[in-house]
Design a protein around this motif. Structure first.
Motif, PDB file in Angstrom:
ATOM      1  N   GLY A 287       0.822  -1.098  -0.028  1.00 15.78           N
ATOM      2  CA  GLY A 287       0.067   0.002  -0.063  1.00 15.78           C
ATOM      3  C   GLY A 287       0.766   1.368   0.097  1.00 15.78           C
ATOM      4  N   SER A 288       0.122   2.517  -0.391  1.00 12.12           N
ATOM      5  CA  SER A 288       0.942   3.579  -0.505  1.00 12.12           C
ATOM      6  C   SER A 288       0.841   4.325   0.984  1.00 12.12           C
ATOM      7  N   ILE A 289       2.065   4.251   1.717  1.00 10.97           N
ATOM      8  CA  ILE A 289       2.142   4.953   2.900  1.00 10.97           C
ATOM      9  C   ILE A 289       2.850   6.192   2.860  1.00 10.97           C
ATOM     10  N   VAL A 290       2.254   7.440   2.959  1.00 11.96           N
ATOM     11  CA  VAL A 290       2.765   8.473   2.918  1.00 11.96           C
ATOM     12  C   VAL A 290       2.642   9.308   4.363  1.00 11.96           C
ATOM     13  N   THR A 291       3.671   9.993   5.102  1.00 13.96           N
ATOM     14  CA  THR A 291       3.455  10.547   6.158  1.00 13.96           C
ATOM     15  C   THR A 291       4.003  11.948   6.111  1.00 13.96           C
ATOM     16  N   GLU A 292       4.176  12.590   7.229  1.00 17.52           N
ATOM     17  CA  GLU A 292       4.474  14.069   7.138  1.00 17.52           C
ATOM     18  C   GLU A 292       5.751  14.205   6.555  1.00 17.52           C
ATOM     19  N   LYS A 293       6.533  13.263   6.623  1.00 15.87           N
ATOM     20  CA  LYS A 293       7.974  13.194   5.926  1.00 15.87           C
ATOM     21  C   LYS A 293       8.268  13.929   4.621  1.00 15.87           C
ATOM     22  N   ILE A 294       7.139  13.512   3.909  1.00 18.66           N
ATOM     23  CA  ILE A 294       6.911  13.776   2.271  1.00 18.66           C
ATOM     24  C   ILE A 294       5.898  15.145   2.386  1.00 18.66           C
ATOM     25  N   TRP A 295       4.987  15.298   3.358  1.00 13.46           N
ATOM     26  CA  TRP A 295       4.065  16.647   3.284  1.00 13.46           C
ATOM     27  C   TRP A 295       5.108  17.718   3.847  1.00 13.46           C
ATOM     28  N   GLN A 296       5.718  17.652   4.692  1.00 14.86           N
ATOM     29  CA  GLN A 296       6.596  18.789   5.094  1.00 14.86           C
ATOM     30  C   GLN A 296       7.320  19.672   4.053  1.00 14.86           C
ATOM     31  N   PRO A 297       8.217  19.212   3.106  1.00 16.35           N
ATOM     32  CA  PRO A 297       8.747  19.918   2.174  1.00 16.35           C
ATOM     33  C   PRO A 297       7.657  20.209   0.990  1.00 16.35           C
ATOM     34  N   MET A 298       6.643  19.590   1.056  1.00 19.70           N
ATOM     35  CA  MET A 298       5.711  20.258  -0.054  1.00 19.70           C
ATOM     36  C   MET A 298       4.967  21.468   0.668  1.00 19.70           C
ATOM     37  N   TRP A 299       4.849  21.829   1.633  1.00 22.30           N
ATOM     38  CA  TRP A 299       4.179  22.985   2.431  1.00 22.30           C
ATOM     39  C   TRP A 299       5.264  23.937   1.926  1.00 22.30           C
ATOM     40  N   HIS A 300       6.350  23.742   1.867  1.00 23.07           N
ATOM     41  CA  HIS A 300       7.463  24.787   1.549  1.00 23.07           C
ATOM     42  C   HIS A 300       7.818  24.891   0.098  1.00 23.07           C
ATOM     43  N   ALA A 301       7.233  24.482  -0.750  1.00 27.50           N
ATOM     44  CA  ALA A 301       7.311  24.419  -2.185  1.00 27.50           C
ATOM     45  C   ALA A 301       8.884  23.968  -2.273  1.00 27.50           C
ATOM     46  N   ARG A 302       9.176  22.740  -2.188  1.00 29.07           N
ATOM     47  CA  ARG A 302      10.631  22.332  -2.180  1.00 29.07           C
ATOM     48  C   ARG A 302      10.495  20.890  -2.999  1.00 29.07           C
ATOM     49  N   PRO A 303      11.195  20.606  -3.910  1.00 31.35           N
ATOM     50  CA  PRO A 303      11.136  19.389  -4.694  1.00 31.35           C
ATOM     51  C   PRO A 303      11.392  18.216  -3.485  1.00 31.35           C
ATOM     52  N   VAL A 304      11.055  17.078  -4.009  1.00 36.76           N
ATOM     53  CA  VAL A 304      10.918  16.030  -2.977  1.00 36.76           C
ATOM     54  C   VAL A 304      11.297  14.677  -3.720  1.00 36.76           C
ATOM     55  N   LEU A 305      12.141  13.903  -3.396  1.00 38.23           N
ATOM     56  CA  LEU A 305      12.310  12.422  -3.952  1.00 38.23           C
ATOM     57  C   LEU A 305      12.331  11.505  -2.638  1.00 38.23           C
ATOM     58  N   CYS A 306      11.646  10.398  -2.768  1.00 31.95           N
ATOM     59  CA  CYS A 306      11.487   9.649  -1.684  1.00 31.95           C
ATOM     60  C   CYS A 306      12.098   8.077  -1.859  1.00 31.95           C
ATOM     61  N   ASN A 307      12.486   7.804  -0.662  1.00 29.94           N
ATOM     62  CA  ASN A 307      13.268   6.350  -0.394  1.00 29.94           C
ATOM     63  C   ASN A 307      11.981   5.829   0.263  1.00 29.94           C
ATOM     64  N   GLY A 308      10.961   5.226  -0.309  1.00 26.65           N
ATOM     65  CA  GLY A 308       9.697   4.618   0.515  1.00 26.65           C
ATOM     66  C   GLY A 308       9.392   3.399  -0.207  1.00 26.65           C
ATOM     67  N   PRO A 309       7.969   3.216   0.212  1.00 25.95           N
ATOM     68  CA  PRO A 309       7.526   1.814  -0.441  1.00 25.95           C
ATOM     69  C   PRO A 309       7.349   1.681  -1.799  1.00 25.95           C
ATOM     70  N   VAL A 310       6.921   0.585  -2.261  1.00 28.07           N
ATOM     71  CA  VAL A 310       6.700   0.525  -3.763  1.00 28.07           C
ATOM     72  C   VAL A 310       5.611   1.324  -4.356  1.00 28.07           C
ATOM     73  N   ASN A 311       6.031   2.007  -5.509  1.00 31.38           N
ATOM     74  CA  ASN A 311       5.078   2.793  -6.084  1.00 31.38           C
ATOM     75  C   ASN A 311       4.473   4.120  -5.208  1.00 31.38           C
ATOM     76  N   VAL A 312       5.548   4.719  -4.298  1.00 25.41           N
ATOM     77  CA  VAL A 312       5.015   5.695  -3.383  1.00 25.41           C
ATOM     78  C   VAL A 312       4.935   6.835  -4.387  1.00 25.41           C
ATOM     79  N   HIS A 313       5.865   6.844  -5.491  1.00 30.30           N
ATOM     80  CA  HIS A 313       5.614   8.262  -6.391  1.00 30.30           C
ATOM     81  C   HIS A 313       4.570   8.308  -7.311  1.00 30.30           C
ATOM     82  N   GLN A 314       4.193   6.932  -7.603  1.00 30.11           N
ATOM     83  CA  GLN A 314       2.904   6.809  -8.653  1.00 30.11           C
ATOM     84  C   GLN A 314       1.754   7.156  -7.559  1.00 30.11           C
ATOM     85  N   HIS A 315       1.849   6.875  -6.217  1.00 35.75           N
ATOM     86  CA  HIS A 315       0.846   7.665  -5.336  1.00 35.75           C
ATOM     87  C   HIS A 315       0.531   9.090  -5.422  1.00 35.75           C
ATOM     88  N   LEU A 316       1.716   9.609  -5.357  1.00 34.78           N
ATOM     89  CA  LEU A 316       1.648  10.846  -5.322  1.00 34.78           C
ATOM     90  C   LEU A 316       0.992  11.536  -6.745  1.00 34.78           C
TER      91      LEU A 316
END
Length: 336
Positions: free
Chosen positions: A206-235
């Protein structure tokens, strides 16, 4: 107490002696705010409770009088609200817009295997020194043989930084304790072009996204993730855009170590091709889109019933509900 009344308690309070008071009630429903996402069954979830607390909680659960609310769970009967971590990630601070001197920031507080392996692979790809990397210990969590080879070959001392916890009066929306949800280290973020996020989970379905992804987005920062399978597709599926100049074929690789290795290769290619300032400029449109999207999503979703419904609240639940409502109104009134 009346069987028609509703009660709310913060999950962490169940570990304390006072948690018994909120379980030992003749209530219609007890709503628990929060859940350990790693748990897959009742025994795991109640581990650490006092035995009496665990028995009472299990009784309420079996009688369908306990409802658990969380951002993620593998247990289907848990109520899921992904907006919970979006609100926890919001901050009143701002990141200074200055030319960055490092390519990425990679923050690691709790030691987990996928985080350690990513740091090791960044060193192997010779981009360790291009980032700002924090770790629970100052020594890098890489195999001693690899570290020795790197130091012999390049005469370079590889070293992580201690986790950045900024405690000051500037942050208006800090939900205590600060070590559980620290606000972003603004000076470190301003010195870097993008966030290389190491998510909490790496091998869960499943796509598990926590505050670690959302924090930089609040600040308009680029994000790349070391996360579960298809986490970027989930975004993407949720209306977000991904960083430019990255081959995201690693995102669907099911082998955990291979996925980390391919991610590290992409980070190395990006950092060796572009300067930090170029990465910021090439991703400005993406970053602003994601900031607008998270504002839109939070306001459209609104506040869930568990946060606004009338009922009797434990001190922890009252504090959490007040905090989340305050953050939501701050976001609504924001002019970012």
């Amino acid at each position: 107490m009346c069987m028609t009344e509703t009660y709310f308690i913060k999950y962490q309070e169940l570990y304390s002696h006072t948690g018994m008071r909120w379980l030992n009630v003749d209530c219609s429903e007890l709503h628990v705010l929060g859940w350990q996402e790693n748990c897959t069954n009742w025994i795991e979830w109640s581990r650490g409770f006092h035995p009496s607390t665990a028995r009472l909680a299990r009784k309420l659960w079996q009688e369908n009088r306990m409802v658990i609310h969380s951002c993620y769970s593998q247990i289907p009967t848990v109520n899921i609200w992904q907006g919970f971590d979006k609100l926890l990630a919001y901050t009143s601070k701002t990141v200074a817009q200055i030319p960055p001197t490092h390519h990425y920031v990679c923050m690691n507080f709790t030691m987990r295997p996928h985080r350690a392996y990513l740091i090791e692979r960044l060193a192997v790809e010779q981009v360790f020194e291009l980032g700002r990397i924090s770790w629970g210990d100052r020594e890098p969590p890489m195999d001693a043989g690899i570290l020795n080879q790197l130091e012999l070959k390049r005469q370079k001392k590889y070293r992580c930084e201690a986790p950045w916890i900024e405690e000051d009066d500037e942050e208006q929306w800090q939900l205590p304790p600060v070590h559980d949800m620290p606000s972003p280290p603004m000076s470190v973020w301003a010195d870097t072009a993008f966030n290389l996020v190491t998510e909490t989970h790496h091998n869960k379905e499943g796509s598990i996204v926590t505050e670690k992804i959302w924090q930089p987005m609040w600040h308009a920062r680029p994000v790349l993730c070391n996360g579960p399978v298809n986490v970027h597709q989930h975004l993407i599926d949720n209306g977000y855009r991904l960083m430019e100049d990255i081959d995201y074929s690693f995102d669907s690789i099911r082998d955990e170590r291979a996925r980390v290795e391919r991610l590290a290769q992409q980070v190395a290619k990006l950092c060796k091709r572009f300067s930090p300032e170029q990465i910021v400029k090439r991703n400005r449109e993406v970053s602003l889109h994601n900031q607008r999207r998270i504002y839109q999503q939070v306001l459209e979703e609104g506040m869930p019933w568990a946060v606004t419904a009338p009922g009797h609240c434990s001190p922890g639940a009252a504090g959490m509900r007040e905090h989340l409502i305050g953050v939501w109104h701050a976001i609504r009134n924001s002019r970012r």
